[in-house]
Write a protein that holds these residues in place. Structure first.
Motif, PDB file in Angstrom:
ATOM      1  N   UNK A  84     -23.262   8.974 -54.546  1.00 42.96           N
ATOM      2  CA  UNK A  84     -24.086   8.170 -55.967  1.00 42.96           C
ATOM      3  C   UNK A  84     -25.009   8.825 -57.202  1.00 42.96           C
ATOM      4  N   UNK A  85     -26.011   9.017 -56.109  1.00 44.89           N
ATOM      5  CA  UNK A  85     -27.315   9.645 -56.911  1.00 44.89           C
ATOM      6  C   UNK A  85     -26.664  10.915 -57.787  1.00 44.89           C
ATOM      7  N   UNK A  86     -26.290  12.026 -56.854  1.00 44.61           N
ATOM      8  CA  UNK A  86     -25.805  13.499 -57.556  1.00 44.61           C
ATOM      9  C   UNK A  86     -24.436  12.758 -59.056  1.00 44.61           C
ATOM     10  N   UNK A  95     -34.401   1.668 -44.189  1.00 45.51           N
ATOM     11  CA  UNK A  95     -34.380   1.258 -43.055  1.00 45.51           C
ATOM     12  C   UNK A  95     -34.004   1.170 -41.743  1.00 45.51           C
ATOM     13  N   UNK A  96     -33.224   0.566 -42.002  1.00 43.29           N
ATOM     14  CA  UNK A  96     -31.882   0.225 -40.806  1.00 43.29           C
ATOM     15  C   UNK A  96     -31.170   1.213 -39.765  1.00 43.29           C
ATOM     16  N   UNK A  97     -31.501   2.532 -40.814  1.00 42.57           N
ATOM     17  CA  UNK A  97     -31.279   3.508 -39.829  1.00 42.57           C
ATOM     18  C   UNK A  97     -29.729   4.100 -40.089  1.00 42.57           C
ATOM     19  N   UNK A  98     -29.277   3.565 -41.016  1.00 40.53           N
ATOM     20  CA  UNK A  98     -28.013   3.680 -41.401  1.00 40.53           C
ATOM     21  C   UNK A  98     -27.263   5.487 -42.111  1.00 40.53           C
ATOM     22  N   UNK A  99     -27.307   6.272 -41.255  1.00 37.87           N
ATOM     23  CA  UNK A  99     -27.498   7.468 -41.389  1.00 37.87           C
ATOM     24  C   UNK A  99     -25.798   7.365 -42.127  1.00 37.87           C
ATOM     25  N   UNK A 100     -24.902   6.912 -40.970  1.00 40.52           N
ATOM     26  CA  UNK A 100     -23.603   7.421 -42.004  1.00 40.52           C
ATOM     27  C   UNK A 100     -23.005   7.115 -43.039  1.00 40.52           C
ATOM     28  N   UNK A 101     -24.087   6.193 -43.891  1.00 45.36           N
ATOM     29  CA  UNK A 101     -24.075   5.629 -45.260  1.00 45.36           C
ATOM     30  C   UNK A 101     -24.413   6.564 -46.284  1.00 45.36           C
ATOM     31  N   UNK A 102     -25.514   7.354 -45.418  1.00 43.15           N
ATOM     32  CA  UNK A 102     -26.344   8.988 -46.196  1.00 43.15           C
ATOM     33  C   UNK A 102     -24.818   9.541 -47.099  1.00 43.15           C
ATOM     34  N   UNK A 103     -24.101   9.756 -47.051  1.00 40.64           N
ATOM     35  CA  UNK A 103     -23.714  10.989 -47.871  1.00 40.64           C
ATOM     36  C   UNK A 103     -22.869  10.112 -48.928  1.00 40.64           C
ATOM     37  N   UNK A 131     -31.330  17.793 -39.472  1.00 39.53           N
ATOM     38  CA  UNK A 131     -31.711  19.033 -40.116  1.00 39.53           C
ATOM     39  C   UNK A 131     -29.897  19.209 -41.174  1.00 39.53           C
ATOM     40  N   UNK A 132     -29.177  18.916 -40.667  1.00 39.70           N
ATOM     41  CA  UNK A 132     -27.497  19.457 -41.292  1.00 39.70           C
ATOM     42  C   UNK A 132     -27.419  18.748 -42.595  1.00 39.70           C
ATOM     43  N   UNK A 133     -28.393  17.510 -42.730  1.00 41.97           N
ATOM     44  CA  UNK A 133     -28.185  16.513 -43.966  1.00 41.97           C
ATOM     45  C   UNK A 133     -29.328  17.383 -45.093  1.00 41.97           C
ATOM     46  N   UNK A 134     -30.213  17.901 -44.616  1.00 41.18           N
ATOM     47  CA  UNK A 134     -31.517  17.669 -45.287  1.00 41.18           C
ATOM     48  C   UNK A 134     -30.910  18.686 -47.089  1.00 41.18           C
TER      49      UNK A 134
END
Length: 301
Positions: free
Chosen positions: A253-255, A240-248, A282-285
């Motif tokens: 973690x979930x893999x 919700x904070x749009x921390x896209x850099x944190x997504x990797x 889209x590159x992250x999807x």
């Protein structure tokens, strides 16, 4: 044999009390280089390190100030010494050298940590030692053995200090709150919400590779041993904070194949990731799609 190690290092602690630091260091190096054996099995460097530190700690039972001074001195001087640990001989001279330094510094960290538990006013002095760390592992050892036991038990009182350390400019100090978070999040602690607030501060420094590595470790611990709903609430807050850099980091973690989450937790994670997927480049999807598929796809939010 254990009693021999104990008696030898009780004597060493008494020598430290008398100011004979160099003599004690020479004996510690000799013990690491020529470990005893029980029933034909040679003690590992870690076993010797732990026994030396525990025995010397007994000798400092009266909290003689030289014990803490020795711990700080040993941490500072360890890189000046070559320790020929037998188990390291086959993995290269330089690596063997660093391996020996790491174990000398573990002894220093354990001794310092015992003093911090009894005399918390010494904690800032241990924090200063972190700046001399050789690498991430070196810093982690000092934090784990020298600071976390005390901070875990007094996390509420020391929260302002942890927040300040999370925002430190000196990179190794930023790892202290992450070390505490790893301990508490791995034990389903009631302080988990406070720890996740600290993690949010740390995420701001994710461009630091050492902070990134520590965050990966903390999240892995939280996913495997911590409270899953707490972790998912944190991940959703970051979305919700749009921390896209944190997504990797979330994906890593979930893999993790060692996660043992039930169907409800996996469904909740899928909901969060699906919402995140629709808001990112889209590159992250593709990476998100694979995780969502492995957790079980969701048809609606």
């Amino acid at each position: 044999m254990k009693d021999d190690i104990f008696d030898r290092n009780i004597r060493n602690s008494l020598l430290v009390n008398g100011g004979e630091f160099e003599r004690v260091l020479a004996d510690i190096i000799q013990q690491l280089e020529s470990p005893p054996s029980d029933d034909g099995r040679v003690h590992t460097a870690w076993e010797m390190t732990r026994r030396i530190a525990e025995s010397m700690r007994e000798g400092f039972a009266g909290l003689h100030p030289n014990g803490f001074d020795f711990a700080c001195w040993l941490w500072e001087t360890a890189p000046l010494h070559v320790v020929g640990i037998p188990q390291a001989n086959s993995i290269g001279t330089m690596h063997g050298y660093r391996y020996g330094v790491v174990h000398l510094r573990k002894i220093a960290a354990m001794l310092a940590g015992w003093y911090v538990m009894q005399q918390p006013q010494k904690m800032p002095l241990v924090v200063e030692l972190i700046d001399m760390s050789l690498d991430w592992i070196d810093a982690r050892n000092l934090i784990t053995y020298g600071l976390v036991d005390y901070l875990e038990q007094h996390v509420t009182d020391e929260l302002p200090t942890l927040e300040q350390l999370a925002d430190e400019e000196r990179r190794w100090r930023r790892l202290v709150p992450l070390g505490v978070a790893a301990r508490l999040l791995g034990t389903r602690s009631p302080e988990a919400p406070v720890m996740y607030q600290l993690l949010e501060r740390s995420v701001a420094h994710d461009d630091d590779p050492h902070v990134h590595q520590a965050l990966r470790y903390v999240l892995r611990i939280a996913g495997m041993y911590g409270d899953v709903p707490d972790l998912l609430r944190f991940i959703d807050r970051m979305r919700r904070h749009a921390a896209t850099a944190f997504l990797p980091l979330v994906c890593e973690t979930l893999r993790n194949p060692r996660l043992r989450w039930d169907a409800e937790a996996r469904q909740a994670a899928s909901v969060i990731l699906t919402a995140w997927r629709d808001a990112v480049d889209t590159s992250v999807r593709p990476s998100l799609d694979r995780i969502i598929q492995s957790f079980g796809s969701v048809s609606s939010l």
